[in-house]
Design a protein around this motif. Sequence first.
Motif, PDB file in Angstrom:
ATOM      1  N   ARG A  94      37.097  42.403  36.472  1.00  0.00           N
ATOM      2  CA  ARG A  94      37.413  43.148  35.245  1.00  0.00           C
ATOM      3  C   ARG A  94      38.821  42.845  34.745  1.00  0.00           C
ATOM      4  O   ARG A  94      39.063  42.808  33.544  1.00  0.00           O
ATOM      5  CB  ARG A  94      37.204  44.641  35.459  1.00  0.00           C
ATOM      6  CG  ARG A  94      35.732  45.000  35.607  1.00  0.00           C
ATOM      7  CD  ARG A  94      35.517  46.510  35.669  1.00  0.00           C
ATOM      8  NE  ARG A  94      34.126  46.842  35.892  1.00  0.00           N
ATOM      9  CZ  ARG A  94      33.189  46.869  34.953  1.00  0.00           C
ATOM     10  NH1 ARG A  94      33.495  46.566  33.702  1.00  0.00           N
ATOM     11  NH2 ARG A  94      31.943  47.179  35.239  1.00  0.00           N
ATOM     12  N   SER A  95      39.747  42.580  35.661  1.00  0.00           N
ATOM     13  CA  SER A  95      41.134  42.316  35.259  1.00  0.00           C
ATOM     14  C   SER A  95      41.274  41.005  34.485  1.00  0.00           C
ATOM     15  O   SER A  95      42.240  40.824  33.761  1.00  0.00           O
ATOM     16  CB  SER A  95      42.057  42.292  36.483  1.00  0.00           C
ATOM     17  OG  SER A  95      41.906  41.088  37.219  1.00  0.00           O
ATOM     18  N   VAL A  96      40.303  40.114  34.625  1.00  0.00           N
ATOM     19  CA  VAL A  96      40.353  38.851  33.875  1.00  0.00           C
ATOM     20  C   VAL A  96      39.379  38.852  32.697  1.00  0.00           C
ATOM     21  O   VAL A  96      39.072  37.813  32.128  1.00  0.00           O
ATOM     22  CB  VAL A  96      40.114  37.620  34.793  1.00  0.00           C
ATOM     23  CG1 VAL A  96      41.217  37.505  35.826  1.00  0.00           C
ATOM     24  CG2 VAL A  96      38.739  37.649  35.436  1.00  0.00           C
ATOM     25  N   SER A 114      37.302  44.812  40.667  1.00  0.00           N
ATOM     26  CA  SER A 114      38.559  45.026  39.946  1.00  0.00           C
ATOM     27  C   SER A 114      39.179  43.703  39.498  1.00  0.00           C
ATOM     28  O   SER A 114      39.724  43.617  38.396  1.00  0.00           O
ATOM     29  CB  SER A 114      39.548  45.839  40.781  1.00  0.00           C
ATOM     30  OG  SER A 114      39.882  45.153  41.968  1.00  0.00           O
ATOM     31  N   VAL A 115      39.081  42.669  40.316  1.00  0.00           N
ATOM     32  CA  VAL A 115      39.610  41.359  39.923  1.00  0.00           C
ATOM     33  C   VAL A 115      38.796  40.807  38.754  1.00  0.00           C
ATOM     34  O   VAL A 115      39.363  40.308  37.772  1.00  0.00           O
ATOM     35  CB  VAL A 115      39.606  40.367  41.113  1.00  0.00           C
ATOM     36  CG1 VAL A 115      39.936  38.960  40.640  1.00  0.00           C
ATOM     37  CG2 VAL A 115      40.583  40.819  42.184  1.00  0.00           C
TER      38      VAL A 115
END
Length: 130
Positions: free
Chosen positions: A41-43, A38-39
């Motif tokens: 993909r969040s960036v 998730s981290v």
Amino acid sequence: MSTDSTSLGTQVFTITRADLVAYAGASGDHNPIHQDESVARSVGLPGVIAHGMYTMALAARAVEAWFPGAEVVSFGCKFTNPVVVPADGGVDVEVAGVAKPGEDGLTTVALTVTSGGQKVLGMPKAVVRV
């Protein structure tokens, strides 16, 4: 001394998420983009990616296998594309090389490092003293 280039056999290394955890522990690089989907993909990444220095280390491992015991005089590259590591299984990194002997016992090794058919290191090159 011959100045002919020699193709070196391609070596394949499989990277798993467990390898990324082990590398993070050894290197101290605990950036979550290397372990948390998730981290990453969040960036804006397509998923968890391998550490660039780990990918470079695999290329260096190939050079050592081709020239066991040789002194590495220099080794460099640019990080051009990420190696995306799936949650299950692993991803292959292929390292190919062309060696060109030079003067003073130095050999220049031009490398091609790919994953999924895409170059992941730009201008990777090693110089070894054999």
